[in-house]
Design a protein around this motif. Structure first.
Motif, PDB file in Angstrom:
ATOM      1  N   SER A 128       0.842  -1.197   0.000  1.00  8.92           N
ATOM      2  CA  SER A 128       0.000   0.000   0.000  1.00  8.92           C
ATOM      3  C   SER A 128       0.877   1.247   0.000  1.00  8.92           C
ATOM      4  CB  SER A 128      -0.981   0.009   1.172  1.00  8.92           C
ATOM      5  OG  SER A 128      -0.316  -0.295   2.351  1.00  8.92           O
ATOM      6  N   ARG A 129       2.060   1.159   0.622  1.00 13.26           N
ATOM      7  CA  ARG A 129       2.959   2.311   0.588  1.00 13.26           C
ATOM      8  C   ARG A 129       3.405   2.568  -0.851  1.00 13.26           C
ATOM      9  NH1 ARG A 129       7.199   0.801   3.671  1.00 13.26           N
ATOM     10  NH2 ARG A 129       5.827   0.324   5.399  1.00 13.26           N
ATOM     11  N   GLU A 144       1.845   1.778  -3.518  1.00 16.72           N
ATOM     12  CA  GLU A 144       0.719   2.308  -4.291  1.00 16.72           C
ATOM     13  C   GLU A 144       0.505   3.787  -4.033  1.00 16.72           C
ATOM     14  OE1 GLU A 144      -2.856   0.013  -3.655  1.00 16.72           O
ATOM     15  OE2 GLU A 144      -1.841  -1.687  -4.603  1.00 16.72           O
ATOM     16  N   ALA A 145       0.586   4.163  -2.745  1.00 16.35           N
ATOM     17  CA  ALA A 145       0.396   5.562  -2.374  1.00 16.35           C
ATOM     18  C   ALA A 145       1.483   6.426  -3.010  1.00 16.35           C
ATOM     19  CB  ALA A 145       0.419   5.712  -0.859  1.00 16.35           C
TER      20      ALA A 145
END
Ligand code: SF4
Lengths: 359, 147
Positions: free
Chosen positions: B141-142, B144-145
Motif C-alpha cells: 500500500s505504501r 501504491e500511495a
C-alpha cells in the motif's frame, strides 16, 4: 445421450490431502470412464538402497508414507530378519503388534474423518480427528513420534514400554472404545451417510478378486483376506477374526473399517495381557544374502516388501507393492458409471494413500 | 503481532511428501489445535488463499503445478515450507526425482523443520508468516500511495 466432456479432478483438490489426478470422461452427470494419472509424489526412494546401509534404510522404509509408517518399518525389518534368519525376541514381536494396531486405529480414524469430509460432513470429520488425537498421544508417549515413530529396527525394537504404562494404556483403551462406539454409531445409522454411500461405487466379489484389490476394499466385497491371518509378529498368539461385509459398496467398506477399530482395540488388550518379559532386540551381525517377500497388513491392505541382498552392506533391490497401488484398478472400475457428485466419496472409499502408492 | 487484520486462508499442496507432514497440517484444523477459531481456513482454491503451505521436496512432475498454484494466488502472498523435506529434500534428498526443497522453485518466507513437523510447530510457522504477510501488505500500500 449427451456429448462427452473431460473434467480434470486434481492433482490439487479440496478433498485430497495428497495429489492424484483423474481425467473424468463425463456424459452429462455420468462418469463414463476415469483415467488416473499418477507420479506427483514419486520420489524414487527404492533406489536409495544403493546408498544406504540396510540397517539405516529402515528410516527410509518408514517414510514411504506418514500414515502407514510403522507397519512399513515392520514389513521391511521382517523381510531382512527372514533373510538373515534372525530370531526376534518375543517381547519385541508383541511391542510391534501393539504399535501396529495403534497405527491402524489412527489411520482408520483419519480415514473415517476424511470420508465424512468427502461428503461435506464437517462435524463428523472433526469428531473423528478429535478421537484420533488420543491415539496419537499414546504413540507419542511410547515412541516419541506422533506419525513417524522410528521405534522399529532390524532385530527388534528401539524402545520398551514399562508395565505401569501398559496398564495405563489399557485404561485409555476403555475410554477409546466408548468414544469409537459413539462415532461408529453415527457412521452406521446416520441417514445422510447412508444416502451418500449405500449402493454407491459397487465392486463385486468377482471383480475384487480379479482386479487384485486388497484390504478393506476386498473385505467390503466379501473376500476374507487379511495378512494378519498369516500369524506374523504376535498375531499368531492372539485371537481375532477378519471383518467382512458382502455388499461391496462404499457403505460396506466404511463398515469394515469402522468395525476393525474394535478388533484393533481388542488385539491391543490381548497383547498387553500376554506380553512376555525379556529382551527387546538382538544384535544383528553380517549382511543379508538372498531374497524374500515380506507381507504384512496395512490399514489399507496387504503390503509387500521384496528385499534382495547380495552379501553386502547395501541391498541389491527393495521393492514395495503398496495397497493403494493394488486398489487403483478396482477404483477405476467402480468409478465407471457413477455420478460425478459421487466421485470424491468413491475415491476416498479405497482409502487412497498416494505417498505409499508412488514412493 | 497483537491482532490479525484479516482472516488468513491457507492453500496446502503436497509436493511429494510422505504425507506425514500433510496429516499434521490437517490436524491443526481439528479440535485439539483448532486454528479455525482464528479465522484460518484451509481452502482448496488458490484464488482465495493468502498463504501457500507446501510439504515435501519438489519432484519433477510437481514443479509446474506448484508454480501454477503460486501464480494464481493474489498478492500479497507468503510461502511456508513445512517439514524437513520441504526445506532441503530431507531424507529423500538423494532420490533421483527430488529437486531438493521448495526453495528451488519459489521464494519461501518461513521454514518449518521437523520430521514430521508437529502441529505446534506448524502453527508457529503460520503465525510467523502472518507477520510477514502484514509487512508485505503494508509495503504494497505504501508503494501504491507513492506511485
Ligand atoms: S519431513 Fe518427514 S514426515 Fe514430513 S514429508 Fe518429509 S519424510 Fe514425511
Amino acid at each position: 445421450m449427451g456429448r462427452q466432456v473431460v473434467v480434470p479432478f486434481g492433482p490439487q483438490h479440496p478433498v485430497l490431502p495428497e495429489p492424484i489426478h483423474l481425467d473424468l470422461v463425463l456424459e452429462d452427470e455420468k462418469v463414463v470412464e476415469a483415467i488416473p494419472r499418477i507420479g506427483y509424489v514419486h520420489r524414487g526412494l527404492e533406489k536409495l538402497v544403493e546408498k544406504r546401509d540396510y540397517k539405516d534404510y529402515i528410516f527410509i522404509a518408514e517414510r514411504i508414507c506418514g500414515i502407514c509408517s510403522f507397519i512399513h518399518s515392520v514389513g521391511y525389518s521382517q523381510g531382512i530378519e527372514a533373510l538373515m534368519e534372525i530370531e526376534v525376541p518375543a517381547r519385541a514381536e508383541y511391542l510391534r503388534t501393539i504399535w501396529s494396531e495403534y497405527s491402524r486405529l489412527h489411520s482408520h480414524l483419519l480415514w473415517l474423518g476424511c470420508f465424512a469430509d468427502s461428503m461435506g460432513f464437517e462435524n463428523l470429520f472433526m469428531q473423528s480427528w478429535r478421537i484420533r488425537e488420543s491415539v496419537l498421544d499414546v504413540l507419542e508417549e511410547t515412541t516419541g513420534g506422533r506419525v513417524i515413530q522410528g521405534s522399529c529396527k532390524v532385530g527388534g525394537v528401539r524402545k520398551d514400554i514399562a508395565a505401569p504404562q501398559l496398564t495405563q494404556m489399557k485404561a485409555g483403551l476403555d475410554i477409546l472404545q466408548s468414544e469409537v462406539d459413539d462415532l461408529v454409531a453415527v457412521f452406521t445409522d446416520e441417514p445422510t451417510i447412508k444416502s451418500r454411500t449405500v449402493g454407491v461405487g459397487h465392486l463385486s466379489k468377482k471383480d475384487a478378486w480379479e482386479l487384485g484389490a486388497v484390504g478393506p476394499m476386498t473385505r467390503g466385497s466379501g473376500i476374507k483376506s487379511d495378512m494378519r491371518m498369516l500369524g506374523y509378529g504376535a498375531y499368531e498368539y492372539l485371537d481375532f477374526k477378519p471383518v467382512t461385509h458382502d455388499d461391496g459398496d462404499c457403505y460396506a467398506r466404511c463398515l469394515v473399517r469402522a468395525e476393525e477399530m474394535s478388533v484393533s482395540i481388542d488385539l491391543i488388550r490381548q497383547a498387553i495381557d500376554a506380553i512376555p518379559e525379556g529382551e527387546i532386540e538382538v544384535k544383528v551381525k553380517g549382511n543379508p544374502d538372498g531374497e524374500y517377500f515380506s507381507r504384512v497388513e496395512q490399514p489399507r491392505g496387504e503390503v509387500l516388501h521384496f528385499v534382495k541382498g547380495g552379501g553386502k552392506k547395501n541391498l541389491l533391490r527393495h521393492r514395495v507393492r503398496t495397497p493403494t497401488m493394488a486398489n487403483v484398478p478396482a477404483l477405476v472400475k467402480t468409478l465407471a458409471g457413477c455420478q460425478m457428485a459421487d466421485v470424491p466419496v468413491i475415491v476416498l472409499s479405497i482409502d487412497p494413500c498416494i505417498g505409499c502408492m508412488e514412493r | 503481532m497483537a491482532y490479525l487484520s484479516k482472516s488468513p486462508w491457507i492453500l496446502h499442496y503436497d509436493a511429494s511428501s510422505c504425507n506425514g507432514c500433510d496429516i499434521e497440517i490437517l490436524a491443526c484444523l481439528t479440535p485439539r489445535y483448532d486454528v479455525e477459531r482464528f479465522g484460518i481456513i484451509n481452502t482448496g482454491n488458490p484464488k482465495h488463499a493468502d498463504i501457500l503451505v507446501i510439504t515435501g521436496g519438489v519432484n519433477e512432475q510437481n514443479r509446474s503445478v506448484i508454480q501454477n498454484l503460486y501464480d494464481q494466488m493474489p498478492h500479497p502472498k507468503v510461502v511456508v515450507g513445512v517439514g524437513i523435506c520441504a526445506c532441503t529434500g530431507g531424507i529423500f534428498k538423494e532420490c533421483y526425482n527430488i529437486a531438493g526443497g521448495v526453495g528451488e522453485i519459489l521464494p519461501v518466507d518461513v521454514w518449518v523443520p521437523g520430521c514430521a513437523a508437529r502441529p505446534e510447530q506448524i502453527i508457529d510457522g503460520i503465525v510467523k508468516a502472518l507477520g510477514i504477510l502484514e509487512q508485505k501488505r503494508a509495503d504494497m500500500s505504501r508503494a501504491e500511495a507513492g506511485a
